[in-house]
Design a protein around this motif. Structure first.
Motif, PDB file in Angstrom:
ATOM      1  N   LYS A  80       0.704  -1.264   0.023  1.00 43.04           N
ATOM      2  CA  LYS A  80       0.054  -0.045  -0.165  1.00 43.04           C
ATOM      3  C   LYS A  80       0.831   1.367   0.056  1.00 43.04           C
ATOM      4  N   TRP A  81       0.294   2.188  -0.699  1.00 42.52           N
ATOM      5  CA  TRP A  81       1.070   3.561  -0.679  1.00 42.52           C
ATOM      6  C   TRP A  81      -0.041   4.711  -1.061  1.00 42.52           C
ATOM      7  N   SER A  82       0.210   5.905  -0.456  1.00 43.61           N
ATOM      8  CA  SER A  82      -0.667   6.926  -0.948  1.00 43.61           C
ATOM      9  C   SER A  82      -0.020   8.146  -1.300  1.00 43.61           C
ATOM     10  N   VAL A  83      -0.682   9.200  -2.036  1.00 43.94           N
ATOM     11  CA  VAL A  83      -0.352  10.310  -2.534  1.00 43.94           C
ATOM     12  C   VAL A  83      -1.051  11.341  -1.735  1.00 43.94           C
ATOM     13  N   SER A  84      -0.547  12.601  -1.713  1.00 38.31           N
ATOM     14  CA  SER A  84      -1.015  13.667  -1.295  1.00 38.31           C
ATOM     15  C   SER A  84      -2.354  14.332  -1.953  1.00 38.31           C
ATOM     16  N   GLY A  85      -2.618  13.896  -3.247  1.00 36.52           N
ATOM     17  CA  GLY A  85      -3.530  14.424  -4.045  1.00 36.52           C
ATOM     18  C   GLY A  85      -3.649  14.164  -5.407  1.00 36.52           C
ATOM     19  N   ALA A  86      -4.689  14.556  -6.353  1.00 42.71           N
ATOM     20  CA  ALA A  86      -4.700  14.194  -7.657  1.00 42.71           C
ATOM     21  C   ALA A  86      -3.471  14.825  -8.282  1.00 42.71           C
ATOM     22  N   GLY A  87      -3.139  14.193  -9.411  1.00 45.01           N
ATOM     23  CA  GLY A  87      -2.215  14.665 -10.385  1.00 45.01           C
ATOM     24  C   GLY A  87      -0.742  14.199 -10.174  1.00 45.01           C
TER      25      GLY A  87
END
Length: 76
Positions: free
Chosen positions: A33-40
């Protein structure tokens, strides 16, 4: 480094910059699992293997998972 307790999405290892794992059988699954701070946000995932394997990605939004479509079984 992979821990073998990551055989289900509910026990996914946290993916940082590089991950190394080993499948124990033809039916073994390893989840990260990983995440990003927002779209784009740009990302590039690549699976390197000496056997038959498939890379799949699922996106969690508002408590629901949906599969991300890719054009290659080993890259996103």
């Amino acid at each position: 480094m992979e821990t073998e307790t990551n055989n289900a999405y509910t026990a996914a290892d946290t993916f940082t910059k590089l991950a190394c794992g080993k499948l124990s059988s033809g039916s073994d699954e390893d989840w990260y699992k990983w995440s990003v701070s927002g779209a784009g946000i740009s990302y590039n995932l690549k699976l390197t293997t000496t056997t038959d394997a498939v890379l799949q990605m699922w996106k969690l939004v508002n408590g629901n998972y949906s599969e991300v479509t890719n054009t290659s079984p080993t890259e996103f």
